[in-house]
Design a protein around this motif. Structure first.
Motif, PDB file in Angstrom:
ATOM      1  N   ALA A  22     138.916  21.785  51.598  1.00 52.73           N
ATOM      2  CA  ALA A  22     139.639  22.216  53.351  1.00 52.73           C
ATOM      3  C   ALA A  22     138.894  21.252  53.796  1.00 52.73           C
ATOM      4  O   ALA A  22     139.994  21.672  54.922  1.00 52.73           O
ATOM      5  N   TRP A  23     137.368  21.803  54.153  1.00 48.86           N
ATOM      6  CA  TRP A  23     137.207  20.921  55.562  1.00 48.86           C
ATOM      7  C   TRP A  23     137.026  19.609  55.132  1.00 48.86           C
ATOM      8  O   TRP A  23     137.725  18.814  56.272  1.00 48.86           O
ATOM      9  N   VAL A  24     136.947  19.108  53.946  1.00 48.64           N
ATOM     10  CA  VAL A  24     137.636  17.256  53.771  1.00 48.64           C
ATOM     11  C   VAL A  24     138.617  16.680  54.427  1.00 48.64           C
ATOM     12  O   VAL A  24     139.494  16.067  54.854  1.00 48.64           O
ATOM     13  N   ALA A  25     139.552  17.539  54.203  1.00 48.70           N
ATOM     14  CA  ALA A  25     141.579  17.601  54.236  1.00 48.70           C
ATOM     15  C   ALA A  25     141.584  17.532  55.425  1.00 48.70           C
ATOM     16  O   ALA A  25     142.644  16.733  56.238  1.00 48.70           O
ATOM     17  N   ASP A  26     140.863  18.375  56.202  1.00 46.79           N
ATOM     18  CA  ASP A  26     141.348  18.841  58.291  1.00 46.79           C
ATOM     19  C   ASP A  26     140.860  17.552  58.821  1.00 46.79           C
ATOM     20  O   ASP A  26     140.870  16.921  59.405  1.00 46.79           O
ATOM     21  N   LYS A  27     139.369  17.392  58.043  1.00 42.36           N
ATOM     22  CA  LYS A  27     139.032  16.035  58.839  1.00 42.36           C
ATOM     23  C   LYS A  27     139.635  14.636  58.828  1.00 42.36           C
ATOM     24  O   LYS A  27     139.850  13.983  59.608  1.00 42.36           O
ATOM     25  N   MET A  28     139.906  14.539  57.829  1.00 40.80           N
ATOM     26  CA  MET A  28     140.993  13.343  57.552  1.00 40.80           C
ATOM     27  C   MET A  28     142.382  13.032  58.226  1.00 40.80           C
ATOM     28  O   MET A  28     142.727  12.256  58.352  1.00 40.80           O
ATOM     29  N   LYS A  75     133.394   6.154  58.944  1.00 42.38           N
ATOM     30  CA  LYS A  75     134.163   6.612  57.585  1.00 42.38           C
ATOM     31  C   LYS A  75     135.668   7.076  57.991  1.00 42.38           C
ATOM     32  O   LYS A  75     136.518   6.846  57.382  1.00 42.38           O
ATOM     33  N   LEU A  76     135.987   7.907  58.683  1.00 35.19           N
ATOM     34  CA  LEU A  76     137.104   8.751  58.787  1.00 35.19           C
ATOM     35  C   LEU A  76     138.035   7.748  59.240  1.00 35.19           C
ATOM     36  O   LEU A  76     139.655   7.555  59.168  1.00 35.19           O
ATOM     37  N   TYR A  77     137.971   6.810  59.919  1.00 35.54           N
ATOM     38  CA  TYR A  77     138.473   6.249  60.786  1.00 35.54           C
ATOM     39  C   TYR A  77     139.140   4.635  60.317  1.00 35.54           C
ATOM     40  O   TYR A  77     139.867   4.014  60.625  1.00 35.54           O
ATOM     41  N   PHE A  78     138.543   4.389  59.502  1.00 33.87           N
ATOM     42  CA  PHE A  78     138.131   3.132  58.983  1.00 33.87           C
ATOM     43  C   PHE A  78     138.795   3.057  57.259  1.00 33.87           C
ATOM     44  O   PHE A  78     139.106   1.549  57.005  1.00 33.87           O
ATOM     45  N   GLN A  79     138.304   4.273  57.129  1.00 32.16           N
ATOM     46  CA  GLN A  79     139.167   4.175  55.119  1.00 32.16           C
ATOM     47  C   GLN A  79     140.148   4.045  55.689  1.00 32.16           C
ATOM     48  O   GLN A  79     140.865   4.711  55.341  1.00 32.16           O
ATOM     49  N   LYS A  80     140.997   3.265  54.338  1.00 38.16           N
ATOM     50  CA  LYS A  80     141.700   3.570  53.654  1.00 38.16           C
ATOM     51  C   LYS A  80     141.861   3.906  51.936  1.00 38.16           C
ATOM     52  O   LYS A  80     141.173   3.889  51.659  1.00 38.16           O
ATOM     53  N   THR A  81     143.305   4.425  52.109  1.00 32.32           N
ATOM     54  CA  THR A  81     143.619   4.951  50.840  1.00 32.32           C
ATOM     55  C   THR A  81     143.065   3.955  49.764  1.00 32.32           C
ATOM     56  O   THR A  81     142.309   4.132  48.566  1.00 32.32           O
ATOM     57  N   ARG A  85     137.156   4.562  47.999  1.00 29.28           N
ATOM     58  CA  ARG A  85     135.807   4.645  46.770  1.00 29.28           C
ATOM     59  C   ARG A  85     134.181   4.147  47.830  1.00 29.28           C
ATOM     60  O   ARG A  85     133.457   4.545  47.518  1.00 29.28           O
ATOM     61  N   TYR A  86     135.022   2.594  48.109  1.00 30.65           N
ATOM     62  CA  TYR A  86     133.418   1.798  49.192  1.00 30.65           C
ATOM     63  C   TYR A  86     133.199   3.099  50.301  1.00 30.65           C
ATOM     64  O   TYR A  86     132.525   2.595  50.011  1.00 30.65           O
ATOM     65  N   TRP A  87     133.432   3.350  50.906  1.00 27.26           N
ATOM     66  CA  TRP A  87     133.480   3.648  52.159  1.00 27.26           C
ATOM     67  C   TRP A  87     132.654   5.159  51.255  1.00 27.26           C
ATOM     68  O   TRP A  87     132.068   5.424  52.257  1.00 27.26           O
ATOM     69  N   LEU A  88     133.166   5.517  50.531  1.00 27.99           N
ATOM     70  CA  LEU A  88     132.029   6.957  49.150  1.00 27.99           C
ATOM     71  C   LEU A  88     130.453   6.373  49.711  1.00 27.99           C
ATOM     72  O   LEU A  88     129.774   6.601  50.241  1.00 27.99           O
ATOM     73  N   LEU A  89     130.565   5.341  48.963  1.00 22.40           N
ATOM     74  CA  LEU A  89     129.458   4.386  48.254  1.00 22.40           C
ATOM     75  C   LEU A  89     128.323   4.408  49.394  1.00 22.40           C
ATOM     76  O   LEU A  89     127.608   4.520  50.333  1.00 22.40           O
ATOM     77  N   GLY A  90     129.700   3.596  50.646  1.00 32.20           N
ATOM     78  CA  GLY A  90     128.720   3.341  52.210  1.00 32.20           C
ATOM     79  C   GLY A  90     128.265   4.124  52.755  1.00 32.20           C
ATOM     80  O   GLY A  90     127.829   4.139  53.422  1.00 32.20           O
ATOM     81  N   ASP A  91     129.160   4.781  52.901  1.00 27.05           N
ATOM     82  CA  ASP A  91     129.320   6.382  53.586  1.00 27.05           C
ATOM     83  C   ASP A  91     127.669   7.322  53.187  1.00 27.05           C
ATOM     84  O   ASP A  91     126.552   7.015  54.270  1.00 27.05           O
ATOM     85  N   GLN A  92     127.698   7.287  51.732  1.00 24.46           N
ATOM     86  CA  GLN A  92     126.221   8.042  51.298  1.00 24.46           C
ATOM     87  C   GLN A  92     125.090   7.051  51.473  1.00 24.46           C
ATOM     88  O   GLN A  92     123.701   7.651  51.982  1.00 24.46           O
ATOM     89  N   LEU A  93     124.767   5.969  51.657  1.00 24.16           N
ATOM     90  CA  LEU A  93     124.050   4.766  51.521  1.00 24.16           C
ATOM     91  C   LEU A  93     122.990   4.790  52.956  1.00 24.16           C
ATOM     92  O   LEU A  93     122.216   5.076  53.633  1.00 24.16           O
ATOM     93  N   LEU A  94     125.104   5.165  54.337  1.00 22.25           N
ATOM     94  CA  LEU A  94     124.002   5.097  55.214  1.00 22.25           C
ATOM     95  C   LEU A  94     122.948   6.414  55.910  1.00 22.25           C
ATOM     96  O   LEU A  94     122.129   6.585  57.069  1.00 22.25           O
ATOM     97  N   HIS A  95     123.944   7.789  55.052  1.00 14.92           N
ATOM     98  CA  HIS A  95     123.141   8.323  55.372  1.00 14.92           C
ATOM     99  C   HIS A  95     121.653   8.923  54.627  1.00 14.92           C
ATOM    100  O   HIS A  95     121.201   8.921  55.116  1.00 14.92           O
ATOM    101  N   LEU A  96     121.981   8.243  53.541  1.00 14.50           N
ATOM    102  CA  LEU A  96     120.158   7.995  53.092  1.00 14.50           C
ATOM    103  C   LEU A  96     119.892   6.711  54.296  1.00 14.50           C
ATOM    104  O   LEU A  96     118.289   7.485  54.271  1.00 14.50           O
ATOM    105  N   ILE A  97     119.960   6.011  54.763  1.00 12.59           N
ATOM    106  CA  ILE A  97     119.117   5.252  55.901  1.00 12.59           C
ATOM    107  C   ILE A  97     118.536   6.051  56.840  1.00 12.59           C
ATOM    108  O   ILE A  97     117.706   5.657  57.451  1.00 12.59           O
TER     109      ILE A  97
END
Length: 242
Positions: A22-28, A75-81, A85-97
């Motif tokens: 529900a948090w994810v959907a509301d943020k989207m 991620k929220l503003y630039f990812q498209k449907t 999947r690419y934004w998910l990987l990029g998002d997690q990579l940036l978090h690790l960095i």
């Protein structure tokens, strides 16, 4: 680097385990206006602080939560449907960095004291070769034996396999074999080949086409052979990289 492991655990809990759908959907939907975005960031900051087990880390935990929020907003503003999947990987990579950055900042680690292991270049070359270059070479080698698709009467029939799945399966199997060889885990190569044979058995039985069976067998053996050869070549070259 125990702090990195602690913050990574806090990140996994905050981003996956303790974040309801529900948090994810509301943020989207609401993006920066979502109250759950800020609850999510507060949770990340709190977890990072608790897992660091240090009162002095509070400010760094807040900075990490802020960086996490900026990455999430990006991620929220630039990812498209079609790019989710690419934004998910990029998002997690940036978090690790960002986690690594906080660790370096907090512990005042001087990166100039660390030297890149020269063997990394050899491993990277082997890995890169076994992806797209090896796929192209193998495809050209077995092109003379490419069989026609059996029992296909209607050209408009929908394909029953995933697009480019065979290419990526080949890449993954070669990478697995490569790391098994350089790691000295040769028994796992036989397990991998047996597993692939079991999954392929049903397809080849249904096809009832000897040419297709031989084609798949040739492709598999060449693919495994490439990976084993590159793995052994890497082991032979390692003494020259010290």
């Amino acid at each position: 680097m125990i702090l990195f492991a602690q913050l990574l655990l806090a990140h996994l809990l905050g981003d996956f385990v303790l974040q309801p759908n529900a948090w994810v959907a509301d943020k989207m939907q609401k993006k920066h206006k979502s109250v759950y975005l800020y609850a999510h960031l507060a949770l990340h900051g709190l977890l990072a602080w608790l897992f660091s087990w240090s009162w002095h880390f509070a400010g760094y935990a807040m900075l990490l939560a802020l960086l996490h929020g900026l990455i999430d907003l990006l991620k929220l503003y630039f990812q498209k449907t079609n790019t989710a999947r690419y934004w998910l990987l990029g998002d997690q990579l940036l978090h690790l960095i960002s986690i690594l950055f906080i660790v370096l900042l907090y512990q005042k680690i001087d990166l100039r004291l660390y030297v890149i292991d020269q063997r990394l270049w050899l491993y990277a070359s082997g890995v890169l070769f076994l992806t797209t270059p090896a796929s192209i070479i193998i495809k050209n080698i077995i092109s003379i034996w490419t069989p026609t698709e059996p029992n296909k009467t209607n050209p408009s029939d929908e394909p029953t396999d995933l697009q480019n799945a065979g290419k990526y399966i080949g890449m993954l199997e070669r990478l697995f074999v490569y790391f098994f060889v350089v790691g000295g885990n040769f028994a796992s190569i036989g397990f991998l080949m047996a597993a692939k044979s079991i999954f392929r058995f049903g397809d080849l039985t249904q096809a009832k086409d000897r040419r297709l069976t031989e084609y798949v067998l040739i492709g598999t053996l060449i693919s495994f052979g490439f990976a084993i050869a590159v793995g052994y070549l890497t082991l032979c070259c390692l003494p020259y990289f010290f």
